[in-house]
Design a protein around this motif. Sequence first.
Motif, short mmCIF file in Angstrom:
data_model
loop_
_atom_site.label_atom_id
_atom_site.label_comp_id
_atom_site.label_asym_id
_atom_site.label_seq_id
_atom_site.Cartn_x
_atom_site.Cartn_y
_atom_site.Cartn_z
N LEU A 114 17.74 -32.37 37.97
CA LEU A 114 17.45 -30.95 38.18
C LEU A 114 16.01 -30.64 37.81
O LEU A 114 15.31 -29.87 38.52
N GLU A 115 15.51 -31.20 36.74
CA GLU A 115 14.13 -30.94 36.32
C GLU A 115 13.14 -31.50 37.38
O GLU A 115 12.11 -30.88 37.71
N ARG A 116 13.47 -32.66 37.90
CA ARG A 116 12.60 -33.25 38.92
C ARG A 116 12.61 -32.40 40.20
O ARG A 116 11.57 -32.17 40.83
N MET A 117 13.82 -31.93 40.57
CA MET A 117 13.92 -31.10 41.77
C MET A 117 13.18 -29.80 41.58
O MET A 117 12.62 -29.25 42.55
N ARG A 118 13.14 -29.28 40.35
CA ARG A 118 12.42 -28.03 40.11
C ARG A 118 10.90 -28.24 40.35
O ARG A 118 10.22 -27.37 40.94
N ARG A 119 10.38 -29.40 39.90
CA ARG A 119 8.95 -29.66 40.10
C ARG A 119 8.64 -29.88 41.60
O ARG A 119 7.63 -29.40 42.11
N ASP A 163 18.38 -28.21 48.48
CA ASP A 163 18.51 -29.42 47.67
C ASP A 163 18.45 -29.08 46.18
O ASP A 163 19.18 -29.67 45.35
N PHE A 164 17.59 -28.14 45.83
CA PHE A 164 17.52 -27.73 44.42
C PHE A 164 18.82 -27.07 43.95
O PHE A 164 19.30 -27.34 42.84
N ASP A 165 19.39 -26.21 44.80
CA ASP A 165 20.65 -25.52 44.42
C ASP A 165 21.78 -26.53 44.23
O ASP A 165 22.62 -26.39 43.33
N LYS A 166 21.82 -27.56 45.06
CA LYS A 166 22.86 -28.58 44.91
C LYS A 166 22.71 -29.32 43.58
O LYS A 166 23.69 -29.58 42.88
N ALA A 167 21.49 -29.64 43.19
CA ALA A 167 21.26 -30.34 41.92
C ALA A 167 21.63 -29.45 40.74
O ALA A 167 22.23 -29.91 39.74
N GLN A 168 21.31 -28.16 40.87
CA GLN A 168 21.64 -27.24 39.76
C GLN A 168 23.16 -27.05 39.65
O GLN A 168 23.72 -27.02 38.55
N SER A 169 23.83 -26.95 40.79
CA SER A 169 25.29 -26.78 40.78
C SER A 169 25.98 -28.00 40.18
O SER A 169 26.94 -27.88 39.41
N GLU A 170 25.48 -29.19 40.52
CA GLU A 170 26.09 -30.40 39.98
C GLU A 170 25.91 -30.48 38.46
O GLU A 170 26.84 -30.85 37.73
N TYR A 171 24.74 -30.09 37.99
CA TYR A 171 24.51 -30.12 36.53
C TYR A 171 25.42 -29.12 35.81
O TYR A 171 26.02 -29.45 34.77
N GLU A 172 25.54 -27.92 36.34
CA GLU A 172 26.39 -26.91 35.70
C GLU A 172 27.85 -27.34 35.71
O GLU A 172 28.59 -27.11 34.75
N SER A 173 28.30 -27.99 36.79
CA SER A 173 29.69 -28.47 36.85
C SER A 173 29.95 -29.53 35.78
O SER A 173 30.98 -29.52 35.09
N LEU A 174 29.01 -30.45 35.65
CA LEU A 174 29.19 -31.50 34.66
C LEU A 174 29.14 -30.92 33.24
O LEU A 174 29.87 -31.39 32.34
N THR A 175 28.34 -29.90 33.03
CA THR A 175 28.27 -29.27 31.70
C THR A 175 29.61 -28.63 31.34
O THR A 175 30.09 -28.75 30.20
#
Length: 403
Positions: A133-138, A149-161
Amino acid sequence: MELHETMQRRLVPLFAFLALLVACSGDKPQKTVPPREVTAPVKAAVRRPVVECRSFPAEVESQNSVTLASKVSGAVEAVTAREGDMVRAGQVIMRIDDKDLTSQEQGLVASKEQISRERQSLLAKASLAKTTLERMRRLLAQRVVSQEDFDKAQSEYESLTRQVEAAAAQGDSVTAKLGELAALRAYTRITAPFDGILAKRYVDQGAFVTAGSPLALIDQSGGGFELAAQVDESLLSGLRHGQTILAVVPSLAHAPFAVTVSAIVGRVDPASRTFKLKCALPDAVPGADGPPRAGMFGRVFVPARTAEKLLLPETCLAHRGDLPTVAVVGKDNILHFRVVKTGASFLAAKFDGKTYLTDSQAFEGAGGEYFVDVLSGLSDGERVACDPGATLREGDRLAGAAK
């Protein structure tokens, strides 16, 4: 003439017989018989104020008595104390089989280990998702990747959290259940809460018990004892907390002693029309052969009313047929029998300067004297000869009377 002489000869013997008969029928001088002298104790009939009591059966109870109950179900595995044994605080009295708890505990431990492994895996995935997610933000800032693509990475991180948090919650739940099992395991060891006597054991080794079943009754040693009695509701208004009344525990001491009202349960039992009264036993019962024990039989004597009665010892009464009589000491100590009318008979006990009367024979043989209530036939202060072992007669003279 001859006839007249014949009649005279016949009448002379008749007149002589009549003269002899008259002489024999004359009054003879009577001898004066002195009255018989007797010796007997003398009691005075005295009218005095007395406190009439009603007696009620009572039971000695420990002031601190605990019934131990089971909090788990299972078979009694071992019994380590018998009824009547002295037990110490923390001493194990019996053990309940804990195999079921052990099985549950093993299952929870396995679940906890599985949850811990899954949580570690999720933490690793969540860490990787965070880096992504941090890499996708940059890259998004450099417009190298799209917003999708950024929203997918953020959604995956929040789900795992969220999955990591759920796993942690599951682990905490299993830990709490393990704590509950540990507490229940402690309940399989039935221990004494204080120093005392194992008064009663409700189950034996091998018995199956369910949660809530009573297991043992323990009376605290040195915690004091009370007399508990069911008293007639008519006496409720005359009792108060801290009042001193009389009681007796025959197996401890035959003589009555003072007790203090410690509790009055004002609720009246509608079936028996009685309420519960508790009286604290003194630390040292006068004349007791030993310490009180829970379950001993006793009696409490509750004052009912104060009245004046003309009392006479029951030994002073003699019965002629169905009539009660007394030998009254009259002028010149001459005895005269008199019929009296009597009421109830009582056993008297003196306490705190007052005379308490009760119809109970609970402390018979303790030196108490039976008295009878004289309703009529005797006046206050009259002296009466009292000797049940002697035969007194009307007109006897009393010599050496003992008051």
